[in-house]
Design a protein around this motif. Structure first.
Motif, PDB file in Angstrom:
ATOM      1  N   MET A   1     -51.225  37.673  -0.191  1.00 31.53           N
ATOM      2  CA  MET A   1     -49.730  38.366  -0.219  1.00 31.53           C
ATOM      3  C   MET A   1     -48.623  37.078  -0.118  1.00 31.53           C
ATOM      4  O   MET A   1     -48.913  36.737   0.509  1.00 31.53           O
TER       5      MET A   1
ATOM      6  N   SER B   1     -47.890  43.676  -3.807  1.00 35.73           N
ATOM      7  CA  SER B   1     -48.276  43.414  -3.225  1.00 35.73           C
ATOM      8  C   SER B   1     -47.951  44.302  -1.902  1.00 35.73           C
ATOM      9  O   SER B   1     -48.619  44.751  -0.618  1.00 35.73           O
TER      10      SER B   1
ATOM     11  N   TYR C   1     -50.713  47.211   0.059  1.00 38.54           N
ATOM     12  CA  TYR C   1     -50.246  46.625   1.678  1.00 38.54           C
ATOM     13  C   TYR C   1     -50.582  48.463   2.123  1.00 38.54           C
ATOM     14  O   TYR C   1     -51.064  49.148   2.824  1.00 38.54           O
TER      15      TYR C   1
ATOM     16  N   HIS D   1     -53.918  50.073   2.188  1.00 39.17           N
ATOM     17  CA  HIS D   1     -54.426  49.753   3.329  1.00 39.17           C
ATOM     18  C   HIS D   1     -53.512  50.045   4.400  1.00 39.17           C
ATOM     19  O   HIS D   1     -53.648  49.988   5.430  1.00 39.17           O
TER      20      HIS D   1
ATOM     21  N   ARG E   1     -50.714  49.424   5.714  1.00 39.16           N
ATOM     22  CA  ARG E   1     -49.953  48.712   5.712  1.00 39.16           C
ATOM     23  C   ARG E   1     -48.155  48.665   5.638  1.00 39.16           C
ATOM     24  O   ARG E   1     -47.698  47.977   4.363  1.00 39.16           O
TER      25      ARG E   1
ATOM     26  N   GLN F   1     -44.874  45.649   6.363  1.00 41.10           N
ATOM     27  CA  GLN F   1     -45.588  44.641   5.687  1.00 41.10           C
ATOM     28  C   GLN F   1     -45.384  44.991   3.638  1.00 41.10           C
ATOM     29  O   GLN F   1     -44.104  44.789   3.290  1.00 41.10           O
ATOM     30  N   ALA F   2     -45.186  46.720   3.516  1.00 41.06           N
ATOM     31  CA  ALA F   2     -45.347  46.843   2.889  1.00 41.06           C
ATOM     32  C   ALA F   2     -43.615  47.522   2.262  1.00 41.06           C
ATOM     33  O   ALA F   2     -42.545  46.660   0.792  1.00 41.06           O
TER      34      ALA F   2
END
Length: 467
Positions: free
Chosen positions: A1, A26, A30, A33, A35, A38-39
């Motif tokens: 990432m 990326s 994210y 998953h 997340r 982070q995304a």
């Protein structure tokens, strides 16, 4: 990432688009998953590349995901802002699929905010405006229309529209939404059996919205049957799901994350802008310093040339004075030509450079020679005063030092008129001519002569002089 590194910035549209593509990919990974923080960091970093990019389609996709993340986090107002940006970028691409997709997200957010009237208006405008909609988009818009009919208790229209939406659905999410609305419509109509059948047809996926809608429909169905115990258990599941979603939203805190990111970004941009401004100021100071230095050096060169010329003039004047039978008029003419040249050179000098002591001395001598010439040639000197007195004495020190010593004696303290009288006396100018030069009466001239006799011996003035 890809990490968020705003310090490493791109400068071309091509490199900006390349980085934005990587960050978008990326972010999607994210999201898959779950997340989301982070995304969001990846998407916000990609958003900061928009001013450099020239790809409206890529900007549309980034804003679409940012809006979706805000909606998932319950930040409805921020979601609407980004959905509006998504629509604007979609319109810039002139891609109808993008435009309708952005509007559908806006309608969903308005429904979640309870602003169903606005959502209904926007939904109808979209259906009427775009005639070549994709099948799945038609299904979503018709599902929205059926939902609004149900809220208005127009159950027949709602049922008919919901069936159309289900028939047009191309994926499990669209089918699930249509069947969920249709089952609720059947409950409102009192057809519990049909509602049960439709509810059992809703796809069992991980989609939280579908799971929530299925449970809500199931709860309503159980209440309508009088099975309050089962309805209560279903309501508990709904509350648990709501609490779980709320906890996820609180833990995610997308709004805080975006505010923090924007603050850090703007702080970094401020530092960058201040750095550029500092460089500009330093450059300007260096440039101004260079200009001042060059100007100062030019002034020094001009001043040296000016001083050299003055030295030459003084040397020429001394040479003329050393010659026998040199007349005052010759000195005056020679000095006048050279002074004109010196005055032109002096115009190039400013400030302290223009205040040259040797220049002032020669200028004073020039004035003194003019005064001496005026006296010898018997011109009117009635307007001459202290400056002319000092100048003529300075000139006499160069042309007739003996006379200058008499007139410049500090023990005598002559007035300007008395000094000029002594010079006239030295050059044997008679009293009648003195009266004309002074433009005065005979009595005034006698008074001047009387005062002089008390200060000095006038006979000392009648020695042989050169001119």
């Amino acid at each position: 990432m890809i990490a968020c590194t705003p310090e490493k910035r791109v400068t071309t549209a091509e490199s900006a688009e390349w980085e934005a593509h990587l960050r978008l990919d990326s972010a999607i990974e994210y999201i898959d998953h779950q997340r989301y923080e982070q995304a969001m960091i990846q998407l916000k970093t990609a958003e900061k590349l928009f001013p450099i990019m020239k790809n409206d389609s890529l900007c549309y996709r980034v804003c679409l995901y940012i809006g979706w993340l805000n909606e998932q986090a319950g930040a409805h107002e921020m979601a609407l802002d980004y959905e509006q940006k998504t629509k604007e970028y979609a319109e810039a691409t002139q891609n109808q699929h993008y435009i309708v997709n952005a509007i559908i997200h806006q309608i969903t957010t308005l429904n979640n905010m309870g602003r169903t009237e606005e959502g209904n208006r926007l939904n109808e405008q979209t259906i009427n405006r775009y005639d070549s909609l994709e099948q799945n988009q038609q299904s979503t818009l018709l599902c929205n229309r059926a939902y609004y009919f149900m809220l208005d208790d127009s159950l027949q229209q709602a049922e008919k529209t919901a069936y159309k939406a289900a028939m047009l659905a191309e994926d499990s999410a669209s089918m699930g939404n249509a069947l969920s609305v249709l089952s609720r419509i059947m409950l409102h109509k009192g057809d519990e059996h049909q509602a049960q059948i439709l509810m059992s047809m809703i796809p069992r996926t991980e989609n939280l919205t579908l799971r929530y809608n299925r449970l809500m429909t199931e709860s309503e169905l159980q209440e309508s049957r009088g099975d309050y115990k089962a309805a209560l258990e279903t309501q508990k599941l709904l509350r648990q799901m709501s609490d779980s979603i709320a906890q996820q939203r609180a833990a995610l805190d997308i709004t805080r994350l975006q505010d923090q990111f924007d603050y850090q970004w703007h702080a970094w941009r401020d530092v960058q802008r201040n750095f550029k401004l500092s460089l500009l100021i330093i450059f300007m100071l260096l440039f101004m310093g260079s200009i001042i230095y060059i100007y100062f050096r030019r002034q020094q060169v001009h001043h040296r040339e000016f001083q050299q010329r003055i030295s030459n003039v003084r040397a020429d004047m001394n040479q003329l004075l050393a010659m026998r039978n040199t007349h005052i008029e010759d000195l005056k003419m020679a000095l006048s030509d050279r002074m004109e040249e010196i005055e032109q050179m002096k115009k190039k000098l400013t400030g302290a450079f223009a205040e040259d002591e040797m220049y002032l001395q020669i200028k004073n001598v020039k004035l003194g020679l003019d005064v001496l010439d005026a006296i010898i040639n018997k011109q009117n000197i009635s307007q001459y005063g202290r400056n002319e007195q000092q100048a003529v004495v300075s000139a006499l020190w160069m042309t007739n030092s003996q006379l200058a010593a008499i007139l410049d004696n500090p023990d005598i303290q002559l007035t300007p008129k008395e000094t000029f009288f002594c010079i006239m006396e030295h050059y044997n100018i008679i009293d009648d001519e003195k009266i004309d030069l002074f433009c005065c009466t005979e009595q005034a001239l006698r008074s001047t002569k009387s005062r002089l006799n008390k200060k000095m011996n006038l006979k000392l003035l009648h020695y042989n002089h050169r001119n």
